[in-house]
Design a protein around this motif. Sequence first.
Motif, mmCIF file in Angstrom:
data_model
loop_
_atom_site.group_PDB
_atom_site.id
_atom_site.type_symbol
_atom_site.label_atom_id
_atom_site.label_comp_id
_atom_site.label_asym_id
_atom_site.label_seq_id
_atom_site.Cartn_x
_atom_site.Cartn_y
_atom_site.Cartn_z
ATOM 1 N N THR A 162 1.155 -22.589 2.788
ATOM 2 C CA THR A 162 2.050 -23.750 2.720
ATOM 3 C C THR A 162 1.463 -24.932 3.475
ATOM 4 O O THR A 162 1.533 -26.083 3.015
ATOM 5 C CB THR A 162 3.436 -23.389 3.268
ATOM 6 O OG1 THR A 162 3.983 -22.313 2.502
ATOM 7 C CG2 THR A 162 4.380 -24.578 3.201
ATOM 8 N N CYS A 165 -1.069 -26.393 1.347
ATOM 9 C CA CYS A 165 -0.449 -27.204 0.296
ATOM 10 C C CYS A 165 -0.165 -28.614 0.805
ATOM 11 O O CYS A 165 -0.447 -29.606 0.116
ATOM 12 C CB CYS A 165 0.849 -26.553 -0.178
ATOM 13 S SG CYS A 165 0.634 -25.057 -1.158
ATOM 14 N N GLN A 187 1.060 -28.349 -6.142
ATOM 15 C CA GLN A 187 1.432 -27.310 -7.094
ATOM 16 C C GLN A 187 0.244 -26.402 -7.413
ATOM 17 O O GLN A 187 0.388 -25.167 -7.470
ATOM 18 C CB GLN A 187 1.970 -27.955 -8.372
ATOM 19 C CG GLN A 187 2.460 -26.942 -9.397
ATOM 20 C CD GLN A 187 3.029 -27.628 -10.637
ATOM 21 O OE1 GLN A 187 3.002 -28.858 -10.772
ATOM 22 N NE2 GLN A 187 3.554 -26.830 -11.563
ATOM 23 N N ALA A 190 -0.375 -24.039 -4.445
ATOM 24 C CA ALA A 190 0.654 -23.009 -4.322
ATOM 25 C C ALA A 190 0.533 -21.955 -5.419
ATOM 26 O O ALA A 190 0.501 -20.743 -5.142
ATOM 27 C CB ALA A 190 2.036 -23.649 -4.354
ATOM 28 N N TYR A 195 2.333 -18.373 -5.371
ATOM 29 C CA TYR A 195 3.608 -18.849 -4.848
ATOM 30 C C TYR A 195 4.223 -19.873 -5.800
ATOM 31 O O TYR A 195 3.597 -20.327 -6.752
ATOM 32 C CB TYR A 195 3.423 -19.469 -3.464
ATOM 33 C CG TYR A 195 2.863 -18.512 -2.431
ATOM 34 C CD1 TYR A 195 3.363 -17.219 -2.294
ATOM 35 C CD2 TYR A 195 1.833 -18.912 -1.586
ATOM 36 C CE1 TYR A 195 2.850 -16.349 -1.355
ATOM 37 C CE2 TYR A 195 1.311 -18.039 -0.631
ATOM 38 C CZ TYR A 195 1.826 -16.758 -0.517
ATOM 39 O OH TYR A 195 1.320 -15.900 0.414
ATOM 40 N N VAL A 197 6.801 -23.555 -6.125
ATOM 41 C CA VAL A 197 7.163 -24.801 -5.450
ATOM 42 C C VAL A 197 8.621 -25.140 -5.727
ATOM 43 O O VAL A 197 9.047 -25.199 -6.883
ATOM 44 C CB VAL A 197 6.270 -25.970 -5.929
ATOM 45 C CG1 VAL A 197 6.639 -27.258 -5.201
ATOM 46 C CG2 VAL A 197 4.798 -25.640 -5.741
ATOM 47 N N ILE A 240 7.567 -24.051 -0.111
ATOM 48 C CA ILE A 240 6.856 -23.083 -0.935
ATOM 49 C C ILE A 240 7.519 -21.715 -0.779
ATOM 50 O O ILE A 240 7.702 -21.231 0.340
ATOM 51 C CB ILE A 240 5.367 -23.005 -0.526
ATOM 52 C CG1 ILE A 240 4.734 -24.410 -0.531
ATOM 53 C CG2 ILE A 240 4.616 -22.046 -1.434
ATOM 54 C CD1 ILE A 240 4.759 -25.112 -1.873
ATOM 55 N N ARG A 245 10.916 -19.948 -7.658
ATOM 56 C CA ARG A 245 11.172 -21.279 -7.088
ATOM 57 C C ARG A 245 12.647 -21.614 -6.993
ATOM 58 O O ARG A 245 13.023 -22.580 -6.323
ATOM 59 C CB ARG A 245 10.471 -22.351 -7.919
ATOM 60 C CG ARG A 245 11.064 -22.583 -9.297
ATOM 61 C CD ARG A 245 10.410 -23.805 -9.948
ATOM 62 N NE ARG A 245 10.961 -24.113 -11.252
ATOM 63 C CZ ARG A 245 12.045 -24.844 -11.466
ATOM 64 N NH1 ARG A 245 12.747 -25.298 -10.437
ATOM 65 N NH2 ARG A 245 12.463 -25.094 -12.686
#
Length: 284
Positions: A162, A165, A187, A190, A195, A197, A240, A245
Motif C-alpha cells: 500500500t 501504491c 491501480q 495494487a 490486491y 483498490v 488498498i 474492493r
Amino acid sequence: MNRFIKGFRFTPSNYPDEIEEKIQQYKKRGYKLPSRRLLRTPEQLAGIRESARINTALLDYLTEHIREGVSTEEIDRMVYEFTTRHGATPAPLNYEGYPKSVCVSVNEVVCHGIPSPTQILRSGDIVNVDVSTIYKGYFSDASRMFLIGDVSPEARRLVRVTRQCMEAGIAAAQPWNRLGDVGAAIQEMAESNGYSVVRELCGHGVGVRFHEDPDVDHYGRRGTGMLIVPGMTFTIEPMINMGLRNVTFDKRDGWTVRTADGMPSAQWENMILITETGNEILTY
C-alpha cells in the motif's frame, strides 16, 4: 520520485511566460484545467507549510506512543493535546459532525474509524492513523500505518505494498501529466500484487480548505482526467484491500467504512505540492 523544494516561485496572476504559454496551449486542446484559485500563492504556501510541519510532527509523536494496549480514545486525546499545544486545531473535530480529533482505522476498517475507549490495540493489528491540522487558517492532511506487535506476514505485505501504491501515485503526479496517470499507477501496483483498490473514496485538494477540488481517484486510465498544473496541492491516499474492493458504510455512526468481506485494508497518505519541475511532499 521527484521532490524539488525550490521549484515554486510564481503566483497565479504572475506565471513565468513559459508556464502561462503551456496552460493556454492545453486549454486550446480542450484539456480539463484546475481553477486558478487552486494554484497556491507564495503566501498561501507558506501557511500550508507551517500547518504541514505541525501535522508531520504530530505523526512523529504518535509513532513514539502507539503500541499494544493503547486505546484508540487515548490516541485521540494525544492528537488533541499535541495539536492545541502547538497553537493549531484538529481539522476532523466537529467536521460535518465528526465527533473526534483523528480517524483511527484498525484491520478491516478502511477509513474514518471513530476512536473509542473500548477499542484497545492488540498484537497483530494493523492501524491507520489519519491526522489533519488547521494552523492560522491553513490545512494539512496525512496518515501512516502502524504495525502492532506480532503482525502476520500477509498483513505486513499489504501495508508495504500500500505504501508502494502511494509512492507510485506520487511519482506519477508530475506537472503536465493527468490525474488519470496517478490513479492508473496506483491501480497497476495494487492489482499486480493481488490486491484491490477502494473506489468510493479518494484523495483531494487541500490547503485553503480541508477538502477542495480536485478529487484524486486511486484508479483510472492514463491520459485522462484533469491536467496537473504547478501550484496545486492535494493528497494521494490509496485505500488498498487484501480481498475484494467492496466496502460498507456504517449506518449507525455515519462514518466508519469497512471492507465488505471483512478482510484487512491499509492506507497511506501524503500531501504534495506540484512544482515547475516535479513535486514536493509537504507532509514528510
